[in-house]
Motif scaffolding. Sequence first.
Motif, PDB file in Angstrom:
ATOM      1  N   SER A  58      -7.301  -0.256  -3.592  1.00  0.00           N
ATOM      2  CA  SER A  58      -6.777   0.810  -2.750  1.00  0.00           C
ATOM      3  C   SER A  58      -6.002   0.219  -1.584  1.00  0.00           C
ATOM      4  O   SER A  58      -5.946  -1.003  -1.382  1.00  0.00           O
ATOM      5  CB  SER A  58      -7.924   1.677  -2.217  1.00  0.00           C
ATOM      6  OG  SER A  58      -8.793   0.897  -1.409  1.00  0.00           O
ATOM      7  N   LYS A  59      -5.431   1.132  -0.800  1.00  0.00           N
ATOM      8  CA  LYS A  59      -4.690   0.722   0.388  1.00  0.00           C
ATOM      9  C   LYS A  59      -5.622   0.087   1.411  1.00  0.00           C
ATOM     10  O   LYS A  59      -5.254  -0.870   2.100  1.00  0.00           O
ATOM     11  CB  LYS A  59      -3.979   1.934   0.978  1.00  0.00           C
ATOM     12  CG  LYS A  59      -3.009   1.615   2.098  1.00  0.00           C
ATOM     13  CD  LYS A  59      -2.247   2.850   2.520  1.00  0.00           C
ATOM     14  CE  LYS A  59      -1.223   2.539   3.595  1.00  0.00           C
ATOM     15  NZ  LYS A  59      -0.460   3.761   3.997  1.00  0.00           N
ATOM     16  N   ALA A  60      -6.866   0.626   1.502  1.00  0.00           N
ATOM     17  CA  ALA A  60      -7.826   0.058   2.449  1.00  0.00           C
ATOM     18  C   ALA A  60      -8.168  -1.384   2.084  1.00  0.00           C
ATOM     19  O   ALA A  60      -8.289  -2.255   2.958  1.00  0.00           O
ATOM     20  CB  ALA A  60      -9.090   0.914   2.482  1.00  0.00           C
ATOM     21  N   ALA A  61      -8.333  -1.660   0.787  1.00  0.00           N
ATOM     22  CA  ALA A  61      -8.619  -3.025   0.355  1.00  0.00           C
ATOM     23  C   ALA A  61      -7.440  -3.943   0.641  1.00  0.00           C
ATOM     24  O   ALA A  61      -7.616  -5.101   1.069  1.00  0.00           O
ATOM     25  CB  ALA A  61      -8.954  -3.030  -1.137  1.00  0.00           C
ATOM     26  N   PHE A  62      -6.233  -3.441   0.422  1.00  0.00           N
ATOM     27  CA  PHE A  62      -5.037  -4.236   0.689  1.00  0.00           C
ATOM     28  C   PHE A  62      -4.946  -4.633   2.158  1.00  0.00           C
ATOM     29  O   PHE A  62      -4.691  -5.794   2.496  1.00  0.00           O
ATOM     30  CB  PHE A  62      -3.805  -3.439   0.260  1.00  0.00           C
ATOM     31  CG  PHE A  62      -2.494  -4.056   0.648  1.00  0.00           C
ATOM     32  CD1 PHE A  62      -2.100  -5.283   0.149  1.00  0.00           C
ATOM     33  CD2 PHE A  62      -1.634  -3.403   1.520  1.00  0.00           C
ATOM     34  CE1 PHE A  62      -0.892  -5.854   0.509  1.00  0.00           C
ATOM     35  CE2 PHE A  62      -0.417  -3.955   1.890  1.00  0.00           C
ATOM     36  CZ  PHE A  62      -0.053  -5.187   1.373  1.00  0.00           C
ATOM     37  N   PHE A  63      -5.218  -3.685   3.056  1.00  0.00           N
ATOM     38  CA  PHE A  63      -5.127  -3.989   4.487  1.00  0.00           C
ATOM     39  C   PHE A  63      -6.313  -4.824   4.959  1.00  0.00           C
ATOM     40  O   PHE A  63      -6.199  -5.541   5.959  1.00  0.00           O
ATOM     41  CB  PHE A  63      -5.013  -2.700   5.291  1.00  0.00           C
ATOM     42  CG  PHE A  63      -3.623  -2.129   5.303  1.00  0.00           C
ATOM     43  CD1 PHE A  63      -2.639  -2.711   6.080  1.00  0.00           C
ATOM     44  CD2 PHE A  63      -3.298  -1.042   4.518  1.00  0.00           C
ATOM     45  CE1 PHE A  63      -1.348  -2.206   6.093  1.00  0.00           C
ATOM     46  CE2 PHE A  63      -2.010  -0.527   4.522  1.00  0.00           C
ATOM     47  CZ  PHE A  63      -1.034  -1.108   5.304  1.00  0.00           C
ATOM     48  N   GLU A  64      -7.447  -4.739   4.275  1.00  0.00           N
ATOM     49  CA  GLU A  64      -8.545  -5.650   4.624  1.00  0.00           C
ATOM     50  C   GLU A  64      -8.197  -7.079   4.257  1.00  0.00           C
ATOM     51  O   GLU A  64      -8.604  -8.028   4.935  1.00  0.00           O
ATOM     52  CB  GLU A  64      -9.824  -5.223   3.906  1.00  0.00           C
ATOM     53  CG  GLU A  64     -11.036  -6.057   4.296  1.00  0.00           C
ATOM     54  CD  GLU A  64     -12.336  -5.528   3.702  1.00  0.00           C
ATOM     55  OE1 GLU A  64     -13.287  -6.311   3.572  1.00  0.00           O
ATOM     56  OE2 GLU A  64     -12.379  -4.326   3.369  1.00  0.00           O
ATOM     57  N   LEU A  65      -7.421  -7.245   3.194  1.00  0.00           N
ATOM     58  CA  LEU A  65      -6.987  -8.581   2.789  1.00  0.00           C
ATOM     59  C   LEU A  65      -5.986  -9.155   3.779  1.00  0.00           C
ATOM     60  O   LEU A  65      -6.124 -10.302   4.224  1.00  0.00           O
ATOM     61  CB  LEU A  65      -6.371  -8.531   1.393  1.00  0.00           C
ATOM     62  CG  LEU A  65      -5.718  -9.822   0.887  1.00  0.00           C
ATOM     63  CD1 LEU A  65      -6.775 -10.877   0.579  1.00  0.00           C
ATOM     64  CD2 LEU A  65      -4.865  -9.549  -0.351  1.00  0.00           C
ATOM     65  N   ILE A  66      -4.973  -8.384   4.143  1.00  0.00           N
ATOM     66  CA  ILE A  66      -3.883  -8.938   4.962  1.00  0.00           C
ATOM     67  C   ILE A  66      -4.146  -8.809   6.455  1.00  0.00           C
ATOM     68  O   ILE A  66      -3.478  -9.478   7.255  1.00  0.00           O
ATOM     69  CB  ILE A  66      -2.553  -8.243   4.623  1.00  0.00           C
ATOM     70  CG1 ILE A  66      -2.582  -6.766   5.031  1.00  0.00           C
ATOM     71  CG2 ILE A  66      -2.230  -8.402   3.143  1.00  0.00           C
ATOM     72  CD1 ILE A  66      -1.255  -6.072   4.894  1.00  0.00           C
ATOM     73  N   ASP A  67      -5.087  -7.951   6.877  1.00  0.00           N
ATOM     74  CA  ASP A  67      -5.402  -7.748   8.286  1.00  0.00           C
ATOM     75  C   ASP A  67      -4.136  -7.312   9.046  1.00  0.00           C
ATOM     76  O   ASP A  67      -3.563  -6.279   8.743  1.00  0.00           O
ATOM     77  CB  ASP A  67      -6.033  -9.013   8.863  1.00  0.00           C
ATOM     78  CG  ASP A  67      -6.766  -8.751  10.169  1.00  0.00           C
ATOM     79  OD1 ASP A  67      -7.092  -7.576  10.431  1.00  0.00           O
ATOM     80  OD2 ASP A  67      -6.998  -9.698  10.929  1.00  0.00           O
TER      81      ASP A  67
END
Length: 415
Positions: free
Chosen positions: A219-228
């Motif tokens: 998801s988008k939340a997982a993507f932003f947790e990866l890239i911060d």
Amino acid sequence: LQGRLDQTSSTSSKPPSSDSPFKKRQPRQSSGKRGGKKGHAGSGPKLLEPTDVQVILPPSCSCGHAMVSAPAPYRTHQVLELPPIEIEVTHFILHQSTCLGCGQTLSAEVPPAHATGYGPRLSALIGEMAGIQGTSRRLIQDFCHSVLSIPISLGAIQKVLDRTSQALLPHYEAIAALARQAPVGYIDETPWYCQNALNWLWTMTTDTVSLFLIHPNRSKAAFFELIDDWSGLLVSDGYGVYQDWVNRRQTCLAHLIRTARGLSTKRDAALAACGRWALRELQSLCHMAKAPPSGGEWRAWYARFCNLIGRYQDRKDDAGRLVRRLQREMASLWLFLCEAGVEATNNRAERALRFAVLWRKRSNGTDSDKGNRWVERSLSLRHTCRQLGKSTYPILVEALTSLFQGRQPDLAWLD
């Protein structure tokens, strides 16, 4: 349905392991000569620093003449051998005594640096085999028994790996910080299983480091947790989360080429013609990475590409869907021609995920959150060391030594 049945790894995003074992790929045309081609730099054995040197003089001449010239070295023959493997076993004999004043029992304690039953070098070897080489716990147990003559239980191996994972935490955090400062990031994800529940293993690969993260969602939340807070140039496939990236993005041409190749194999003549046309233009665009086009060549290619989109964009079939996707991502197709250090495909991230996919197939994933953290940290260390040309074992030894001694590890190797 027939189209889905005919899909292979070369005509879709399916993995090569899903291809039928009864339909082999056509081998590439070869010159008939095996090994490196003419002009290829050799990678044979290199002379290492010797621990022992033996001088061998030539024999007497068969003619019987006793006088010969002064001998001179003409070649060095190197032999590599392991010394006898002997485990160092240290016994700490703990004493206790009684205070004659108050009667309290005073007991000695094991030094903190030796609190565990396995030292940093042995623990690093077990961590190297499990995390870097992907060896199972049972095979590690067999290796320790056969080669090291050490009786060790599966539970003890797991405790060693838990300590190794804890020791790698500062390295993982440093790798994450470097990845989120890079100007270009190659990002991809693959399924992962934790307690038989579907999770996703994400990777963010740069020119120097690779960061891995296991998240329950794709998801988008997982993507932003990866890239911060990273805001660099993204290289990715056509997943919707990536298409919403507000900064610049290079879409993976290899994914589009596979889609076009799959369309070119359709039985419908119009669909196949569109697929062949799109395949030809996308491959020409990909080749421009090595041979930049002139102004005239670029204008000619762009005119053909716009003609392709205009001819098929109103169709409701697979040809229309492909060209509308090309039109939607047009701004992200040739960014690699404008920005130095940007590749035309996302192969860098896909190569980083390959070892993780093999790990998943061997082990069927993990069984706990603790196992997820071990996978993230060991994969990040493995691929970062490969990118930097470093050996993982000395880093593991230093990390575990620092953990046992209660000090911060040396992270200078990341510089």
